[in-house]
Design a protein around this motif. Structure first.
Motif, mmCIF file in Angstrom:
data_model
loop_
_atom_site.group_PDB
_atom_site.id
_atom_site.type_symbol
_atom_site.label_atom_id
_atom_site.label_comp_id
_atom_site.label_asym_id
_atom_site.label_seq_id
_atom_site.Cartn_x
_atom_site.Cartn_y
_atom_site.Cartn_z
ATOM 1 N N ILE A 9 5.127 3.998 6.869
ATOM 2 C CA ILE A 9 5.830 3.237 5.842
ATOM 3 C C ILE A 9 7.328 3.456 6.011
ATOM 4 N N GLU A 85 6.910 -0.552 2.264
ATOM 5 C CA GLU A 85 5.802 -0.275 1.353
ATOM 6 C C GLU A 85 5.135 -1.547 0.816
ATOM 7 N N GLY A 86 5.918 -2.562 0.469
ATOM 8 C CA GLY A 86 5.345 -3.811 -0.032
ATOM 9 C C GLY A 86 4.457 -4.491 1.002
ATOM 10 N N ALA A 89 1.238 -2.564 1.308
ATOM 11 C CA ALA A 89 0.373 -2.875 0.162
ATOM 12 C C ALA A 89 -0.333 -4.210 0.366
ATOM 13 N N GLU A 90 0.381 -5.221 0.885
ATOM 14 C CA GLU A 90 -0.237 -6.519 1.172
ATOM 15 C C GLU A 90 -1.324 -6.398 2.225
ATOM 16 N N LEU A 92 -3.013 -3.712 2.979
ATOM 17 C CA LEU A 92 -4.102 -2.954 2.380
ATOM 18 C C LEU A 92 -4.999 -3.884 1.569
ATOM 19 N N ARG A 121 0.711 8.384 -0.290
ATOM 20 C CA ARG A 121 1.281 7.080 -0.637
ATOM 21 C C ARG A 121 0.246 5.967 -0.496
ATOM 22 N N ILE A 122 -0.546 6.004 0.580
ATOM 23 C CA ILE A 122 -1.538 4.945 0.769
ATOM 24 C C ILE A 122 -2.637 5.041 -0.290
ATOM 25 N N ALA A 124 -2.156 6.047 -3.348
ATOM 26 C CA ALA A 124 -1.556 5.499 -4.567
ATOM 27 C C ALA A 124 -1.534 3.963 -4.506
ATOM 28 N N LEU A 125 -1.257 3.400 -3.347
ATOM 29 C CA LEU A 125 -1.251 1.945 -3.189
ATOM 30 C C LEU A 125 -2.649 1.357 -3.351
ATOM 31 N N ALA A 126 -3.647 2.139 -3.016
ATOM 32 C CA ALA A 126 -5.027 1.653 -3.089
ATOM 33 C C ALA A 126 -5.569 1.671 -4.510
ATOM 34 N N ASP A 127 -4.960 2.450 -5.393
ATOM 35 C CA ASP A 127 -5.441 2.546 -6.784
ATOM 36 C C ASP A 127 -5.107 1.320 -7.593
#
Length: 127
Positions: A9, A85-86, A89-90, A92, A121-122, A124-127
């Motif tokens: 990231i 990070e954005g 997230a997309e 993911l 971090r990943i 947290a993005l998955a939650d």
């Protein structure tokens, strides 16, 4: 469904993606013999048959740096979670929409602590 992706990231997308080339060259080129390499076949099924063959030829002939350079940038982009990070997230979300229930990541960071932070971090993005 289980999937694997290199993870990094940050804003230096090109530089971060370069970090995944050695592992991709190893798997596509060196994990098995000519004609019997799951990852080489997979790259071919992804549409990179000629490139996978060239990577394997270079890798098995001992030209590892050349094999790394032959890994297509587009392939790296499509199979990785590397970018800001954005964007990660997309990507993911796209993995989840495709039916991935378990994601095995290879955090591309220089220290153990930095790799742990990437995994946190990943998650947290998955939650």
């Amino acid at each position: 469904m289980i999937a694997h992706a290199p993870l990094a990231i940050g804003d230096d997308v090109a530089g971060l993606r370069e970090r995944s080339r050695p592992e991709l060259a190893l798997y596509i080129g060196g994990m098995g013999a000519r004609g019997r390499n799951f990852y080489n076949d997979l790259a071919g099924r992804f549409g990179y048959e000629a490139e996978a063959r060239a990577i394997q030829d270079a890798y098995l002939d001992g030209r590892k740096a050349e094999a790394e350079a032959l890994v297509p940038a587009e392939l790296v982009e499509k199979i990785s979670l590397i970018g800001p990070e954005g964007y990660v997230a997309e990507r993911l979300a796209a993995f989840c929409e495709a039916g991935v229930t378990t994601l095995n990541v290879t955090p591309l960071a220089p220290t153990h602590e930095a790799r742990v932070r990437l995994i946190e971090r990943i998650r947290a993005l998955a939650d």
